[in-house]
Design a protein around this motif. Structure first.
Motif, short mmCIF file in Angstrom:
data_model
loop_
_atom_site.label_atom_id
_atom_site.label_comp_id
_atom_site.label_asym_id
_atom_site.label_seq_id
_atom_site.Cartn_x
_atom_site.Cartn_y
_atom_site.Cartn_z
N LEU A 138 1.04 -1.31 0.18
CA LEU A 138 -0.25 0.09 0.04
C LEU A 138 1.03 0.83 -0.36
O LEU A 138 1.67 1.12 0.79
N GLU A 139 0.75 2.01 -0.53
CA GLU A 139 1.53 3.16 -1.05
C GLU A 139 0.80 4.37 -1.50
O GLU A 139 -0.27 4.36 -2.48
N PHE A 140 0.69 5.49 -0.78
CA PHE A 140 -0.02 6.41 -0.79
C PHE A 140 1.04 8.00 -0.21
O PHE A 140 2.17 8.17 -0.23
N VAL A 141 0.79 9.65 -1.16
CA VAL A 141 1.42 10.27 -0.85
C VAL A 141 -0.12 11.58 -0.28
O VAL A 141 -1.59 10.96 -0.52
N VAL A 142 0.34 11.66 1.18
CA VAL A 142 -0.36 12.91 2.02
C VAL A 142 0.18 14.04 1.90
O VAL A 142 1.09 14.41 1.42
N ALA A 143 -0.53 15.37 2.17
CA ALA A 143 0.16 16.82 1.79
C ALA A 143 1.12 16.42 2.82
O ALA A 143 1.34 16.08 3.53
N ASP A 144 1.86 17.85 2.08
CA ASP A 144 3.11 18.20 2.93
C ASP A 144 2.89 18.55 4.53
O ASP A 144 1.67 19.54 5.09
N ARG A 145 3.02 17.30 5.83
CA ARG A 145 2.87 17.98 6.97
C ARG A 145 3.65 18.37 7.81
O ARG A 145 3.51 18.56 9.13
#
Length: 550
Positions: A80-87
């Motif tokens: 499972l590979e995903f991108v989240v916004a800059d945290r």
């Protein structure tokens, strides 16, 4: 005196008794050790309920991160590979990857960006992911052009008068599609390809003639200033004596209405006579003349000219479906014990409804694009063509005043459905203006460059041209639209490599779907999208590139 002694034995153990006692003690201690070992194993082996609790904590962690995903990158069911916004406010998105080998008892790993993989659960018997998709389907309608044919003709040549053609002395011929022959019943438009006309050189042979197709208007369906197609003709290429001359539009004037009139115009570049054309006053064929550089036109009630107009008819072609997959939920299965009741099933809703993509690039020009990492792969999404640093002084209020060129990274073959959204404008006159080029469909040793030129004209309007290439040296125009406003234009390309098609939208209006060509390129490394200014000034507001998984 006689003394008497008591011979009774002192209390104690015989040697045999001691040996037996020692053997018994050893056996007893061994048994006690075994009991203690078994007890310790029981004490330190997690029960199914403990393992289930650990799995639940991991599920909660994944859920907290995944629900705010902005991009889902499809992998295997165990990855499972995903991108989240800059945290962490470093200007880069973050890519999170969970991975299990599929071997029962192996660990589940988590990796952030390009960092080291960290164990989040040391023994896993099952881990799988399933995407619940919310597909959105759009229809791309294509068209087919007929073979070239004669649309309008007057070839009954008779002796008459030769009229000079110059900038101040122009001639025109009305084009009425209602009288075209053999119009297909399902034709939706027509396209002008070439013109034959009776004319000749003048004495100098050094001037330039324009043959134009223009829109018409009142009065008399006279030519307007809207040039839909133009051929530039060197006078020296005309026949020396009166005869037939052929001029070919370098790019056909396309999508012309079958229900409105147009005009063919002959005009010179300057006041010098660029050509002489033959006229005859025996019958009217829709001739108009201007002696004031086209400011006013006079309808000639009995005059005829001699010409042939060639073109093609456009009819509907196949319709193709473009499906974009958006992820609404992700179903997770995690089992951290052999016991089946230790399995946890979870369905995680995704707030942003991210699109399922294989690659993604975006630049909003509110910061240095060379430091942008929108897909969280720890690699800058953009690079300056030829190397070097990006000039951040050209970023003004979220707009890039284009200098040099930018290219997408990493390199890509763009072999699946690809969408390109751009907002830009050309602020100076000259060259190809604001340019976007993407080299798509690289497979089998072939590829297809697709280019968009946004060019400012002398009247302040802009022309947007969509082109392909048939070789590194030969550009082929697919579509062109004139008289667009001087403000920022939004355009979208939807490219279907599996069908060699590209669809164009301008400001959310569909402009048609066109077939592009592929060929063997000279360079094996130009696998990118690039944007730049050619000759004149250009401004870019944003660019967004999405590559689907199918």
């Amino acid at each position: 005196m006689n003394l008497t002694y008591d011979n009774a034995r002192r209390p104690g153990h015989t040697l045999m008794e001691l040996v037996v006692a020692m053997i018994a003690s050893v056996v007893l201690l061994a048994g006690l050790g075994a009991v203690m070992f078994i007890g310790s194993q029981v004490a330190y082996t997690p029960s199914a309920s403990v393992r289930r609790t650990q799995a639940a904590e991991v599920i909660n962690q994944i859920s907290d991160e995944l629900r705010c995903a902005t991009l889902i990158i499809q992998q295997t069911p165990q990855i499972l590979e995903f991108v989240v916004a800059d945290r962490n406010n470093d200007g880069a998105a973050e890519k999170i990857r969970y991975e299990w080998s599929g071997v029962p008892g192996a660990a589940l790993y988590r990796r952030l960006d390009a960092g080291a993989s960290i164990v989040v659960l040391d023994s896993v018997n099952a881990f799988s992911t399933t995407f619940l998709l919310k597909p959105e389907t759009a229809d791309l309608k294509t068209t087919v052009d007929s073979a070239e044919t004669i649309l309008l003709s007057n070839t009954n040549v008779q002796a008459g008068t030769e009229r000079d053609v110059a900038i101040n002395s122009q001639s025109a011929h009305q084009v009425n599609p209602a009288v075209f022959s053999s119009i297909p019943a399902n034709a939706i438009s027509w396209n002008a390809t070439k013109v034959d006309f009776q004319g000749r050189q003048t004495g100098s042979n050094s001037d330039t003639l324009y043959v134009q197709l223009r829109a018409s208007g009142d009065p008399f369906d006279a030519p307007t200033s809207s040039v839909l197609g133009q051929v530039t003709v060197l006078e020296s290429t005309l026949t020396a004596s009166m005869g037939w001359n052929t001029v070919v539009f370098p790019n056909p004037a396309r999508n012309l209405s079958l229900y409105r009139n147009y005009t063919l115009v002959w005009a010179g570049m300057n006041a010098n006579v660029a050509a002489k054309i033959l006229t005859n006053d025996s019958v009217s064929t829709g001739v108009l003349e201007s002696n004031d550089s086209g400011a006013t036109w006079q309808f000639m009630t009995t005059r005829q000219m001699y010409s042939r107009l060639y073109g093609t008819y456009t009819t509907p072609g196949p319709t193709y479906n473009v499906t974009r997959d958006y992820v609404s939920h992700v179903r997770l299965v995690l089992q951290a014990s052999e016991q089946s009741h230790a399995r946890i099933d979870a369905s995680i809703p995704l707030v942003n409804l991210p699109e399922l993509l294989s690659a993604y690039w975006r630049a909003d020009f509110d910061r240095n694009p060379n430091t942008t990492d929108g897909n969280g792969d720890a690699t800058a999404d953009w690079a300056v063509t030829g190397g070097g640093s990006f000039d951040t002084s050209k970023l003004i209020s979220g707009i890039w005043l284009a200098t040099g060129a930018l290219e997408t990274r990493p390199l890509s073959d763009f072999t699946t459905t690809t969408t390109v959204d751009v907002r830009c404008r050309n602020t100076g006159v000259g060259g190809n203006g604001a340019v976007v080029r993407i080299n798509v469909d690289r497979q089998g040793g072939l590829y297809a460059p697709i280019l968009v030129y946004v060019q400012r004209q002398n009247d302040g309007t802009q022309t947007l041209t969509l082109s392909g290439k048939s070789s590194d040296a030969q550009t082929v125009t697919l579509y062109s639209r004139q008289k667009l406003p001087a403000e920022f234009l939004r355009f979208r390309l939807t490219i279907l490599p599996q069908h060699n098609l590209v669809n164009l939208q301008i400001n959310d209006e569909d402009q048609g779907t066109y077939t592009y060509r592929t060929y063997a390129p000279a360079s094996p490394n130009d696998r990118f999208l690039t944007l730049y200014a050619d000759t004149s000034l250009a401004e870019f507001d944003y660019v967004d590139v999405r590559v689907s998984t199918n």
